[in-house]
Scaffold this motif. Sequence first.
Motif, PDB file in Angstrom:
ATOM      1  N   ASP A 139       5.380  -5.441 -24.998  1.00 51.47           N
ATOM      2  CA  ASP A 139       4.114  -4.742 -24.754  1.00 51.47           C
ATOM      3  C   ASP A 139       4.013  -3.514 -25.666  1.00 51.47           C
ATOM      4  OD1 ASP A 139       3.418  -6.549 -22.757  1.00 51.47           O
ATOM      5  OD2 ASP A 139       4.394  -5.382 -21.185  1.00 51.47           O
ATOM      6  N   TYR A 216      -3.733  -2.010 -18.953  1.00 57.43           N
ATOM      7  CA  TYR A 216      -2.648  -2.977 -18.739  1.00 57.43           C
ATOM      8  C   TYR A 216      -2.840  -3.600 -17.361  1.00 57.43           C
ATOM      9  CZ  TYR A 216       1.751  -5.300 -19.289  1.00 57.43           C
ATOM     10  OH  TYR A 216       2.694  -6.293 -19.435  1.00 57.43           O
ATOM     11  N   GLN A 283       0.645 -10.567 -27.523  1.00 60.71           N
ATOM     12  CA  GLN A 283       1.846 -10.232 -26.743  1.00 60.71           C
ATOM     13  C   GLN A 283       2.840 -11.395 -26.794  1.00 60.71           C
ATOM     14  OE1 GLN A 283      -0.899  -8.915 -23.364  1.00 60.71           O
ATOM     15  NE2 GLN A 283       1.021  -7.923 -22.779  1.00 60.71           N
TER      16      GLN A 283
END
Length: 304
Positions: A139, A216, A283
């Motif tokens: 991340d 997030y 990601q």
Amino acid sequence: MQHLLSTEQMGRSEAESLLDDADGFLEVLDRPIPKVPALRGRTVATLFFEPSTRTRMSFERAAKALSADTLSFSPSGSSVSKGESLKDTVLTVQAMGADLAVVRHKAVGAPWRVAEWAQMRVVNGGDGAHQHPTQALLDALTIRRSLGGLDGLRIGIIGDIRYSRVARSNCFLFPTLGADVTLIAPPTLLPVDTEGWPVRHSSDLDAEIGSLDVVYLLRVQTERGGASVFPSLSEYVRRYGLTQRRFGMLKDEAVVLHPGPMNRGVEVSDVVADDPRCLVLDQVANGVAVRMAVLFRLLGGTSG
Ligand code: NCD
């Protein structure tokens, strides 16, 4: 570094040097033959006692791109279904010649126990609602590559913090790398033990969203009891879902991350999930390079 179990004690220079190595491995993965001989002769075992799509395949891809051999284990279809213990399973895999074990287990602390029992290097692939360090590193790499670095960024971690090992790993790594983190969740989905975490809290997503650089999102961990603590899924979506309306309230350059698997229509709307500013597939791609960096760091060898 002997094992990678948690981000809690990881220092900034150690994290940054892993991310720098991962940048280099992304270049390797972009080559026509995306492989280097760095870990030839080494064996990486993935011991996953909980389900996984991304993490397991990502470690296997990373090991193979470094020319290591892989051994794969899953509890159904193994002797665990005949009652074999974690310790005996681990020692069996070690006796077959594994040099490193990636361990995912529902019990908090299981990878630490494995590190005590075995001579192998150990990477925590997720222990209960506790830690998932390679997720946090990938991340951080994704944010760094997309926004240039984490220093001074405002990051909101939204949703089921209480049952999330991803949140627990990110809550430490993001501030270590200079970000300002706010946990945004209904009070019932905040852990009771956040004393000492380097983060702020809020339960009002609409008040926070316009100031965030990174949104997030977390999945509601229904398998750990996450859905039982709010009235209904539609109520959750109304207060905490990244709907198109909320997506429109973001700063122009803000990005959206999610560790996967996504519950489309719950924490993220279908349209937002497919928007180019939603970096879920970046990601995934960055995850392979981060895991190459971690395997290479733990198993050594010469770079190819
Ligand atoms: C996460 C996990 O298993 O902790 N998935 C992943 O590794 N990418 C998050 C989740 O299951 O919600």
